[in-house]
Design an enzyme around this catalytic site. Structure first.
Site, PDB file in Angstrom:
ATOM      1  N   GLN A 105       0.855  -1.199   0.000  1.00 50.63           N
ATOM      2  CA  GLN A 105       0.000   0.000   0.000  1.00 50.63           C
ATOM      3  C   GLN A 105       0.881   1.236   0.000  1.00 50.63           C
ATOM      4  O   GLN A 105       0.403   2.348  -0.115  1.00 50.63           O
ATOM      5  CB  GLN A 105      -0.873   0.018   1.250  1.00 50.63           C
ATOM      6  N   ASN A 106       2.183   1.039   0.175  1.00 51.37           N
ATOM      7  CA  ASN A 106       3.097   2.185   0.268  1.00 51.37           C
ATOM      8  C   ASN A 106       3.412   2.740  -1.115  1.00 51.37           C
ATOM      9  O   ASN A 106       3.350   2.032  -2.118  1.00 51.37           O
ATOM     10  CB  ASN A 106       4.393   1.781   0.976  1.00 51.37           C
ATOM     11  N   HIS A 123      -1.364   1.348  -4.426  1.00 52.77           N
ATOM     12  CA  HIS A 123      -1.689   2.781  -4.421  1.00 52.77           C
ATOM     13  C   HIS A 123      -0.745   3.598  -5.302  1.00 52.77           C
ATOM     14  O   HIS A 123      -0.674   4.820  -5.151  1.00 52.77           O
ATOM     15  CB  HIS A 123      -1.659   3.311  -2.969  1.00 52.77           C
ATOM     16  N   CYS A 134      -2.338  12.423 -21.607  1.00 56.14           N
ATOM     17  CA  CYS A 134      -1.957  11.348 -22.547  1.00 56.14           C
ATOM     18  C   CYS A 134      -1.452  10.091 -21.837  1.00 56.14           C
ATOM     19  O   CYS A 134      -1.186   9.082 -22.485  1.00 56.14           O
ATOM     20  CB  CYS A 134      -0.900  11.848 -23.533  1.00 56.14           C
ATOM     21  N   GLY A 192       2.963  -4.254   9.036  1.00 55.43           N
ATOM     22  CA  GLY A 192       2.877  -2.805   9.223  1.00 55.43           C
ATOM     23  C   GLY A 192       1.672  -2.142   8.604  1.00 55.43           C
ATOM     24  O   GLY A 192       1.793  -1.078   7.999  1.00 55.43           O
ATOM     25  N   ASN A 218       3.032  -6.441  13.439  1.00 55.38           N
ATOM     26  CA  ASN A 218       2.529  -5.078  13.630  1.00 55.38           C
ATOM     27  C   ASN A 218       2.905  -4.622  15.027  1.00 55.38           C
ATOM     28  O   ASN A 218       3.014  -5.439  15.937  1.00 55.38           O
ATOM     29  CB  ASN A 218       0.995  -5.055  13.485  1.00 55.38           C
ATOM     30  N   GLU A 220       0.981  -2.745  16.848  1.00 50.01           N
ATOM     31  CA  GLU A 220      -0.272  -2.809  17.614  1.00 50.01           C
ATOM     32  C   GLU A 220      -1.207  -3.770  16.903  1.00 50.01           C
ATOM     33  O   GLU A 220      -1.124  -3.900  15.687  1.00 50.01           O
ATOM     34  CB  GLU A 220      -0.969  -1.431  17.624  1.00 50.01           C
TER      35      GLU A 220
HETATM   36  P1  NAD Z   1      -1.455   2.777   9.090  1.00 55.09           P
HETATM   37  O1  NAD Z   1      -0.728   4.053   9.422  1.00 55.09           O
HETATM   38  O2  NAD Z   1      -2.931   2.767   9.141  1.00 55.09           O
HETATM   39  O3  NAD Z   1      -0.937   1.606  10.035  1.00 55.09           O
HETATM   40  C1  NAD Z   1       0.430   1.403  10.251  1.00 55.09           C
HETATM   41  C2  NAD Z   1       0.587   0.109  11.014  1.00 55.09           C
HETATM   42  O4  NAD Z   1       1.972  -0.145  11.137  1.00 55.09           O
HETATM   43  C3  NAD Z   1       0.007   0.140  12.427  1.00 55.09           C
HETATM   44  O5  NAD Z   1      -0.720  -1.058  12.598  1.00 55.09           O
HETATM   45  C4  NAD Z   1       1.242   0.145  13.330  1.00 55.09           C
HETATM   46  O6  NAD Z   1       1.023  -0.630  14.502  1.00 55.09           O
HETATM   47  C5  NAD Z   1       2.256  -0.542  12.458  1.00 55.09           C
HETATM   48  N1  NAD Z   1       3.660  -0.156  12.667  1.00 55.09           N
HETATM   49  C6  NAD Z   1       4.198   1.051  12.974  1.00 55.09           C
HETATM   50  N2  NAD Z   1       5.533   0.982  13.030  1.00 55.09           N
HETATM   51  C7  NAD Z   1       5.855  -0.300  12.735  1.00 55.09           C
HETATM   52  C8  NAD Z   1       7.077  -1.013  12.630  1.00 55.09           C
HETATM   53  N3  NAD Z   1       8.267  -0.420  12.820  1.00 55.09           N
HETATM   54  N4  NAD Z   1       7.036  -2.322  12.291  1.00 55.09           N
HETATM   55  C9  NAD Z   1       5.850  -2.950  12.096  1.00 55.09           C
HETATM   56  N5  NAD Z   1       4.665  -2.336  12.201  1.00 55.09           N
HETATM   57  C10 NAD Z   1       4.667  -1.026  12.509  1.00 55.09           C
HETATM   58  O7  NAD Z   1      -0.879   2.351   7.662  1.00 55.09           O
HETATM   59  P2  NAD Z   1      -1.577   1.638   6.437  1.00 55.09           P
HETATM   60  O8  NAD Z   1      -2.442   0.533   6.922  1.00 55.09           O
HETATM   61  O9  NAD Z   1      -0.498   1.358   5.474  1.00 55.09           O
HETATM   62  O10 NAD Z   1      -2.561   2.746   5.864  1.00 55.09           O
HETATM   63  C11 NAD Z   1      -2.071   4.041   5.609  1.00 55.09           C
HETATM   64  C12 NAD Z   1      -2.301   4.514   4.186  1.00 55.09           C
HETATM   65  O11 NAD Z   1      -1.415   5.632   3.946  1.00 55.09           O
HETATM   66  C13 NAD Z   1      -1.964   3.491   3.138  1.00 55.09           C
HETATM   67  O12 NAD Z   1      -2.872   3.675   2.117  1.00 55.09           O
HETATM   68  C14 NAD Z   1      -0.567   3.868   2.648  1.00 55.09           C
HETATM   69  O13 NAD Z   1      -0.538   3.809   1.254  1.00 55.09           O
HETATM   70  C15 NAD Z   1      -0.424   5.324   2.988  1.00 55.09           C
HETATM   71  N6  NAD Z   1       0.930   5.631   3.550  1.00 55.09           N
HETATM   72  C16 NAD Z   1       2.048   5.281   2.850  1.00 55.09           C
HETATM   73  C17 NAD Z   1       3.300   5.559   3.374  1.00 55.09           C
HETATM   74  C18 NAD Z   1       4.529   5.147   2.616  1.00 55.09           C
HETATM   75  O14 NAD Z   1       4.485   5.038   1.400  1.00 55.09           O
HETATM   76  N7  NAD Z   1       5.621   4.871   3.313  1.00 55.09           N
HETATM   77  C19 NAD Z   1       3.434   6.206   4.599  1.00 55.09           C
HETATM   78  C20 NAD Z   1       2.260   6.566   5.269  1.00 55.09           C
HETATM   79  C21 NAD Z   1       1.010   6.263   4.731  1.00 55.09           C
END
Ligand code: NAD
Length: 250
Positions: A105-106, A123, A134, A192, A218, A220
């Site tokens: 999702q990152n 995403h 285009c 994560g 995760n 949490e």
């Molecule tokens: P979220 O922020 O909803 O959840 C993050 C999760 O990661 C939490 O459950 C937390 O407990 C866990 N976490 C935090 N630090 C951690 C670690 N060091 N190791 C393991 N787990 C850890 O994130 P999501 O579910 O990905 O949803 C957020 C949305 O925002 C997504 O759509 C994503 O695309 C986007 N996003 C992307 C980035 C990126 O590209 N790096 C950064 C922030 C948000």
């Protein structure tokens, strides 16, 4: 079960699996210094998320671009953001033929930078731009980032970062490839992600329905932990993934 025993159990599941799929979210990149978007320390506490609404971008391009530039291209580019040990282990497993793909999702490109070749970007990816007229794509490094919103060299159309804005659909290729991978793996690792962003959050349930073992890492508990997860490992993915890898090889 103690954490060490759970790590051992996860290593055994993964060592015996014929096809492993990883499903990642913002948490895997936290140890690379990328802050979450929401919650404590989140980027959208400081900026208006409307800047990432697709209609808003087209109607109020200058205003929206100023925020996008600052958040995604000044902020991140001024930091040394690189893959952490969690990303590196996933790349190693793909190279060893254990991991079939990463569904992420990152948008930060860190899986590809770590060396993963099959990455389904649910995403999109901020390291590319796409022309809204285009469809031409450009690596972000080739685009001059200035105060003026960037335009396409080929047709003059407005460029946008190639990640999905609010109001846009999931890229078709990533969507269908992710479903297919979830349906055809025997071990699925959630890393994560809180499981709150739809429709990405339904992918782990599909793997479960198709009888994959679900391992979750995760900080949490998530929406998955008490429902579909078989082995829950609480902690940082940058610590836990290298430990699993070590145990798989011992
Ligand atoms: P979220 O922020 O909803 O959840 C993050 C999760 O990661 C939490 O459950 C937390 O407990 C866990 N976490 C935090 N630090 C951690 C670690 N060091 N190791 C393991 N787990 C850890 O994130 P999501 O579910 O990905 O949803 C957020 C949305 O925002 C997504 O759509 C994503 O695309 C986007 N996003 C992307 C980035 C990126 O590209 N790096 C950064 C922030 C948000």
């Amino acid at each position: 079960m103690e954490q060490d025993e759970k790590i051992k159990a996860a290593a055994q599941v993964l060592a015996e699996a014929k096809s492993i799929v990883a499903f990642t979210g913002a948490g895997i990149s936290a140890e690379s210094g990328i802050p979450p978007f929401r919650g404590e320390g989140g980027i959208w506490n400081k900026y208006n998320p409307e800047a990432l609404d697709i209609e808003y971008y087209y109607r109020h391009t200058n205003e929206s671009w100023a925020i996008i530039r600052e958040v995604f291209y000044d902020y991140f580019n001024n930091r040394e953001v690189k893959p952490n040990p969690g990303h590196i282990v996933l790349a190693k497993w793909e190279k060893e033929g254990r991991l079939r793909c990463v569904i992420t999702q990152n948008i930060d490109d860190l899986h590809t930078k770590a060396g993963n070749k099959t990455v389904h970007e649910f995403h999109g990816n901020m390291s590319r731009f796409v022309c809204s007229k285009c469809g031409a794509k450009y690596p972000a490094g080739e685009i001059q980032i200035t105060t003026t919103p960037p335009h396409c060299e080929k047709c003059g159309g407005l460029l946008k970062p190639d990640f999905i804005f609010f109001g846009e659909g999931i890229p078709h290729e990533a969507y269908y490839a992710s479903l297919e991978a979830a349906e055809n793996c025997d071990a699925f690792i959630i890393i994560g992600t809180s499981g709150q962003v739809s429709p990405a959050n339904m992918i782990p349930g599909i793997a479960k329905q198709h009888k994959a073992k679900i391992i979750e890492i995760n900080m949490e508990p998530s929406t998955y932990t008490n429902h579909i997860t078989d082995i829950y490992l609480q902690g940082k993915s940058g610590d836990i993934l290298p430990k699993i890898d070590e145990m798989m090889n011992s």
